[in-house]
Design an enzyme around this catalytic site. Sequence first.
Site: not given
Length: 378
Positions: A101, A189
């Site tokens: 992530y 992101e």
Amino acid sequence: MDIHEYQAKELFRSAGIPVPPGEVARTPAEARRIAEELGGRVVVKAQVHIGGRGKAGGVRLASSATEAESHASDILGMDIRGLTVGKVLVTRAEDIASEAYVAVLIDRRRQSPVFIVSPEGGVDIEEVAAERPEAILRLPVDPRYGLLPHQAFRLADFLYAEAGHARQAARIMDRLYRVFTSNSCSLAEINPLIVTVAGQVRAIDAKVSLDDSGMKRLPELEALRDTSSEPASETRARQAGLSFVKLDGDVGCCVNGAGLAMATMDLVKYYGGRPANFLDIGGSSNPDKVVAALEIIASDPHVKVILFNIFGGITRCDDVAKGIVEARSRTAIAPPIVIRLSGTNEAEAIEILGEAGLAAYSSMDQVVERAVRMAGSA
Ligand code: GDP
Ligand code: MN
């Protein structure tokens, strides 16, 4: 403003972040053509402004163009948590060895961008944060210097033990930071950032939110807006030049000035009510804006009462009053309207409203309390 994955990947691609090739399709036949061109296995992905599409059945692997076409026909038109899918991204499928992530967002308390990375990607990052906070690294970036090389390597090292992977990841961090700052993002992101079986680090998902306040500086980003993915009331408000945010209460608010609008919403809460929106008609006194504002607020079926709170300075109270009267004559406004006006041309405004059978108050407390009471008993 949120943009779609395929648009975010376009920004990534032009910044040099490796993403698998793909194209967006609006019909199953188009999806088939793209899959044929890509060859081999592909992924068909719903393009909606919401995460967790995988869990909702909006991300599907296909091993042939025929299968891609059939997945596309299932996904197009699908409802994912209230959003209807109008487009799918057909992209080359990757063989995944690991999922991490990576995100850059604004840390409001530090007033700086911050990187958040975790080797445990693919899943809900909030879950990782709650259960294994040690698996997350937060690294603030001083906006004056940007992301320094040693910081990029620290982030990359946190994700990968292997130097070859870390080196690729450090370059991606650097480019992601550039995407973030040059497009006035509030979020950039990658979840997941993968290492392929062949050892390549790649972004296979992309989520980017642009800060609306930066859009004036970057008008070319306006082209990325998908009005079919935002509430119709917000589209109308933007076209009318109003600052508007839809909320889920039942007291519609129409106020001049952002500060007064915030104070009005606070007072609504103080008296036990819930605002249906934030709306700032701005400093000018253009009756057309008032008409648009009233129509936008009244179109929300949850609104039980409309509260005007106008402090006349540059804004002239009589112009606002004219706008209210005009809006009521143009369209049927179902919810009752309560009005507080104070300041420039207040007396004229009261007269105009009086002729139309509307009363105006000058105390903010009084009018808010009254509006909340009316919403409660409606
Ligand atoms: P999200 O659910 O909306 O976050 O959509 P993602 O793009 O992140 O996809 C969800 C999950 O689908 C990923 O975490 C992967 O596990 C899987 N997935 C997506 N693309 C691929 C791919 O190219 N190959 C494989 N094997 N899995 C994929
Ligand atoms: Mn994802």
